[in-house]
Design a protein around this motif. Structure first.
Motif, PDB file in Angstrom:
ATOM      1  N   ARG A 113       0.836  -1.215   0.000  1.00 21.25           N
ATOM      2  CA  ARG A 113       0.000   0.000   0.000  1.00 21.25           C
ATOM      3  C   ARG A 113       0.868   1.261   0.000  1.00 21.25           C
ATOM      4  O   ARG A 113       0.554   2.238  -0.686  1.00 21.25           O
ATOM      5  N   THR A 114       1.945   1.256   0.759  1.00 23.37           N
ATOM      6  CA  THR A 114       2.817   2.419   0.832  1.00 23.37           C
ATOM      7  C   THR A 114       3.451   2.712  -0.520  1.00 23.37           C
ATOM      8  O   THR A 114       3.511   3.865  -0.951  1.00 23.37           O
ATOM      9  N   LEU A 115       3.911   1.672  -1.217  1.00 22.04           N
ATOM     10  CA  LEU A 115       4.517   1.886  -2.537  1.00 22.04           C
ATOM     11  C   LEU A 115       3.485   2.393  -3.546  1.00 22.04           C
ATOM     12  O   LEU A 115       3.809   3.222  -4.394  1.00 22.04           O
ATOM     13  N   LEU A 138      18.578  -1.932 -14.258  1.00 20.99           N
ATOM     14  CA  LEU A 138      18.656  -3.396 -14.233  1.00 20.99           C
ATOM     15  C   LEU A 138      17.993  -3.974 -12.987  1.00 20.99           C
ATOM     16  O   LEU A 138      17.565  -5.125 -12.981  1.00 20.99           O
ATOM     17  N   ALA A 139      17.900  -3.188 -11.939  1.00 21.79           N
ATOM     18  CA  ALA A 139      17.288  -3.656 -10.694  1.00 21.79           C
ATOM     19  C   ALA A 139      15.773  -3.677 -10.768  1.00 21.79           C
ATOM     20  O   ALA A 139      15.136  -4.374  -9.982  1.00 21.79           O
ATOM     21  N   LEU A 140      15.206  -2.920 -11.701  1.00 17.39           N
ATOM     22  CA  LEU A 140      13.755  -2.795 -11.739  1.00 17.39           C
ATOM     23  C   LEU A 140      13.223  -2.945 -13.161  1.00 17.39           C
ATOM     24  O   LEU A 140      12.945  -1.955 -13.845  1.00 17.39           O
ATOM     25  N   ASP A 152       0.470  -6.723  -6.971  1.00 17.17           N
ATOM     26  CA  ASP A 152       0.506  -8.172  -7.176  1.00 17.17           C
ATOM     27  C   ASP A 152       1.760  -8.783  -6.560  1.00 17.17           C
ATOM     28  O   ASP A 152       1.841  -9.993  -6.389  1.00 17.17           O
ATOM     29  N   ALA A 153       2.759  -7.945  -6.272  1.00 19.22           N
ATOM     30  CA  ALA A 153       4.017  -8.430  -5.702  1.00 19.22           C
ATOM     31  C   ALA A 153       4.678  -7.292  -4.939  1.00 19.22           C
ATOM     32  O   ALA A 153       4.370  -6.115  -5.147  1.00 19.22           O
ATOM     33  N   ILE A 154       5.582  -7.652  -4.074  1.00 18.04           N
ATOM     34  CA  ILE A 154       6.409  -6.660  -3.390  1.00 18.04           C
ATOM     35  C   ILE A 154       7.806  -6.750  -3.988  1.00 18.04           C
ATOM     36  O   ILE A 154       8.129  -7.722  -4.688  1.00 18.04           O
ATOM     37  N   PRO A 155       8.657  -5.770  -3.750  1.00 18.35           N
ATOM     38  CA  PRO A 155      10.012  -5.835  -4.300  1.00 18.35           C
ATOM     39  C   PRO A 155      10.717  -7.134  -3.898  1.00 18.35           C
ATOM     40  O   PRO A 155      10.587  -7.613  -2.774  1.00 18.35           O
ATOM     41  N   GLN A 160      15.329  -3.297  -5.468  1.00 21.02           N
ATOM     42  CA  GLN A 160      14.088  -2.930  -6.144  1.00 21.02           C
ATOM     43  C   GLN A 160      13.330  -1.805  -5.462  1.00 21.02           C
ATOM     44  O   GLN A 160      12.902  -0.873  -6.143  1.00 21.02           O
ATOM     45  N   PRO A 161      13.130  -1.818  -4.129  1.00 16.48           N
ATOM     46  CA  PRO A 161      12.404  -0.683  -3.555  1.00 16.48           C
ATOM     47  C   PRO A 161      13.182   0.623  -3.697  1.00 16.48           C
ATOM     48  O   PRO A 161      12.579   1.682  -3.907  1.00 16.48           O
TER      49      PRO A 161
END
Length: 177
Positions: A113-115, A138-140, A152-155, A160-161
Protein backbone atom coordinates in the motif's frame (compact mmCIF):
# COMPACT_ATOMS: atom_id res chain seq x y z
CA UNK A 1 0.28 36.10 -38.00
CA UNK A 2 -1.88 33.17 -36.92
CA UNK A 3 -5.14 33.05 -35.05
CA UNK A 4 -5.18 33.76 -31.37
CA UNK A 5 -5.29 30.77 -29.05
CA UNK A 6 -8.47 29.57 -27.44
CA UNK A 7 -8.75 30.34 -23.74
CA UNK A 8 -7.19 27.77 -21.42
CA UNK A 9 -9.60 25.13 -20.13
CA UNK A 10 -9.69 25.60 -16.33
CA UNK A 11 -12.33 22.91 -15.66
CA UNK A 12 -9.54 21.11 -13.79
CA UNK A 13 -7.59 23.79 -11.91
CA UNK A 14 -4.20 22.04 -11.88
CA UNK A 15 -4.47 21.29 -15.60
CA UNK A 16 -5.29 24.94 -16.25
CA UNK A 17 -2.30 26.11 -14.17
CA UNK A 18 0.02 23.82 -16.13
CA UNK A 19 -1.35 25.08 -19.45
CA UNK A 20 -0.97 28.73 -18.38
CA UNK A 21 2.58 27.98 -17.22
CA UNK A 22 3.50 26.49 -20.59
CA UNK A 23 1.89 29.35 -22.51
CA UNK A 24 3.78 31.80 -20.34
CA UNK A 25 7.08 30.19 -21.29
CA UNK A 26 6.27 30.30 -25.00
CA UNK A 27 5.10 33.91 -24.87
CA UNK A 28 8.19 34.97 -22.88
CA UNK A 29 10.41 33.27 -25.45
CA UNK A 30 8.47 35.00 -28.26
CA UNK A 31 8.09 31.75 -30.19
CA UNK A 32 5.47 30.33 -32.46
CA UNK A 33 4.46 26.70 -32.12
CA UNK A 34 6.27 25.99 -35.38
CA UNK A 35 9.55 27.40 -34.02
CA UNK A 36 9.11 25.52 -30.75
CA UNK A 37 8.35 22.38 -32.75
CA UNK A 38 11.67 22.64 -34.56
CA UNK A 39 13.48 23.08 -31.23
CA UNK A 40 11.77 20.20 -29.47
CA UNK A 41 11.17 17.68 -32.23
CA UNK A 42 7.49 17.56 -31.18
CA UNK A 43 4.68 18.43 -33.56
CA UNK A 44 3.00 21.83 -33.30
CA UNK A 45 -0.29 20.01 -32.60
CA UNK A 46 1.24 18.19 -29.61
CA UNK A 47 2.60 21.45 -28.23
CA UNK A 48 -0.75 23.23 -28.71
CA UNK A 49 -2.60 20.40 -26.94
CA UNK A 50 -0.11 20.53 -24.06
CA UNK A 51 -0.85 24.24 -23.57
CA UNK A 52 -4.63 23.96 -24.01
CA UNK A 53 -5.56 22.63 -20.58
CA UNK A 54 -7.86 20.07 -22.19
CA UNK A 55 -5.80 17.02 -21.21
CA UNK A 56 -2.71 16.12 -19.22
CA UNK A 57 0.30 16.05 -21.55
CA UNK A 58 3.15 13.59 -21.11
CA UNK A 59 5.83 14.63 -18.67
CA UNK A 60 8.42 14.43 -21.45
CA UNK A 61 6.34 16.85 -23.53
CA UNK A 62 6.19 19.34 -20.65
CA UNK A 63 9.95 19.06 -20.10
CA UNK A 64 10.75 19.48 -23.81
CA UNK A 65 8.35 22.45 -24.05
CA UNK A 66 10.04 24.34 -21.20
CA UNK A 67 13.56 23.45 -22.37
CA UNK A 68 12.66 24.47 -25.93
CA UNK A 69 11.59 27.88 -24.60
CA UNK A 70 14.96 28.32 -22.91
CA UNK A 71 14.13 27.05 -19.44
CA UNK A 72 16.93 25.49 -17.40
CA UNK A 73 16.88 22.70 -14.82
CA UNK A 74 15.03 24.74 -12.18
CA UNK A 75 12.34 25.68 -14.69
CA UNK A 76 11.97 22.06 -15.76
CA UNK A 77 11.68 20.97 -12.11
CA UNK A 78 8.95 23.58 -11.54
CA UNK A 79 7.09 22.38 -14.64
CA UNK A 80 7.51 18.75 -13.48
CA UNK A 81 5.92 19.68 -10.16
CA UNK A 82 2.95 21.26 -11.97
CA UNK A 83 2.69 18.13 -14.13
CA UNK A 84 2.72 15.94 -10.98
CA UNK A 85 -0.04 18.02 -9.35
CA UNK A 86 -2.07 17.79 -12.55
CA UNK A 87 -1.73 14.00 -12.72
CA UNK A 88 -2.66 13.61 -9.04
CA UNK A 89 -5.74 15.80 -9.57
CA UNK A 90 -6.70 13.96 -12.75
CA UNK A 91 -6.40 10.48 -11.28
CA UNK A 92 -8.10 11.45 -7.96
CA UNK A 93 -6.88 8.27 -6.26
CA UNK A 94 -4.80 9.57 -3.35
CA UNK A 95 -7.77 10.46 -1.14
CA UNK A 96 -8.96 6.84 -1.33
CA UNK A 97 -5.61 5.27 -0.45
CA UNK A 98 -4.51 4.58 3.09
CA UNK A 99 -1.00 3.50 3.96
CA UNK A 100 1.10 3.72 7.10
CA UNK A 101 4.08 5.99 7.42
CA UNK A 102 7.23 4.16 6.27
CA UNK A 103 8.52 3.66 9.82
CA UNK A 104 5.24 1.91 10.74
CA UNK A 105 5.24 -0.67 7.94
CA UNK A 106 4.79 -4.05 9.63
CA UNK A 107 3.96 -6.51 6.84
CA UNK A 108 3.87 -7.05 3.08
CA UNK A 109 0.40 -5.51 2.78
CA UNK A 110 1.57 -2.29 4.43
CA UNK A 111 4.62 -2.17 2.16
CA UNK A 112 2.49 -2.75 -0.93
CA UNK A 113 0.00 0.00 0.00
CA UNK A 114 2.82 2.42 0.83
CA UNK A 115 4.52 1.89 -2.54
CA UNK A 116 1.19 2.46 -4.32
CA UNK A 117 0.75 5.76 -2.44
CA UNK A 118 4.30 6.81 -3.36
CA UNK A 119 3.55 6.05 -7.02
CA UNK A 120 0.29 8.03 -6.94
CA UNK A 121 1.98 10.97 -5.16
CA UNK A 122 4.55 10.98 -7.98
CA UNK A 123 1.72 11.47 -10.48
CA UNK A 124 1.55 7.78 -11.46
CA UNK A 125 4.46 7.98 -13.89
CA UNK A 126 4.68 5.32 -16.59
CA UNK A 127 6.48 2.12 -15.71
CA UNK A 128 9.13 2.85 -18.34
CA UNK A 129 9.67 6.29 -16.80
CA UNK A 130 10.11 4.76 -13.33
CA UNK A 131 12.69 2.35 -14.73
CA UNK A 132 14.52 5.07 -16.68
CA UNK A 133 14.64 7.45 -13.70
CA UNK A 134 15.55 4.75 -11.17
CA UNK A 135 19.34 5.20 -11.55
CA UNK A 136 19.52 1.39 -11.57
CA UNK A 137 17.35 0.17 -14.48
CA UNK A 138 18.66 -3.40 -14.23
CA UNK A 139 17.29 -3.66 -10.69
CA UNK A 140 13.75 -2.80 -11.74
CA UNK A 141 12.44 -4.36 -14.95
CA UNK A 142 9.20 -2.86 -16.24
CA UNK A 143 7.39 -6.13 -15.49
CA UNK A 144 8.48 -5.96 -11.83
CA UNK A 145 7.44 -2.32 -11.58
CA UNK A 146 4.02 -3.30 -13.00
CA UNK A 147 3.55 -6.01 -10.38
CA UNK A 148 4.54 -3.58 -7.61
CA UNK A 149 2.15 -0.86 -8.85
CA UNK A 150 -0.73 -3.33 -9.21
CA UNK A 151 0.07 -4.68 -5.73
CA UNK A 152 0.51 -8.17 -7.18
CA UNK A 153 4.02 -8.43 -5.70
CA UNK A 154 6.41 -6.66 -3.39
CA UNK A 155 10.01 -5.83 -4.30
CA UNK A 156 12.09 -8.99 -4.67
CA UNK A 157 15.31 -7.68 -3.11
CA UNK A 158 16.76 -4.58 -1.43
CA UNK A 159 17.63 -2.90 -4.74
CA UNK A 160 14.09 -2.93 -6.14
CA UNK A 161 12.40 -0.68 -3.56
CA UNK A 162 15.31 1.78 -3.81
CA UNK A 163 15.04 1.82 -7.60
CA UNK A 164 11.24 2.16 -7.39
CA UNK A 165 11.42 5.05 -4.91
CA UNK A 166 14.11 6.83 -6.92
CA UNK A 167 12.09 6.32 -10.12
CA UNK A 168 9.11 7.91 -8.36
CA UNK A 169 11.21 10.96 -7.43
CA UNK A 170 11.89 10.13 -3.77
CA UNK A 171 15.45 11.25 -3.02
CA UNK A 172 17.78 8.56 -1.59
CA UNK A 173 18.08 10.34 1.77
CA UNK A 174 14.33 9.77 2.27
CA UNK A 175 14.55 6.01 1.63
CA UNK A 176 13.95 4.25 4.92
CA UNK A 177 15.28 0.82 5.85
Amino acid sequence: MGRSEKPVDHSRPARGRLAEHLRGWRHSAGMTYETLSRRTGLSPATLKRAASGGAVPRRTTVEAYVEGCGGGQEAVRAADELWRQTRVEERARLAQLRAPRPELIRDEGDLSRTLEVVWEQAGAPSLREIKDRSENPLALPVSSAARIVKRDAIPADEQQPQAFLTGCGVPPERHTP
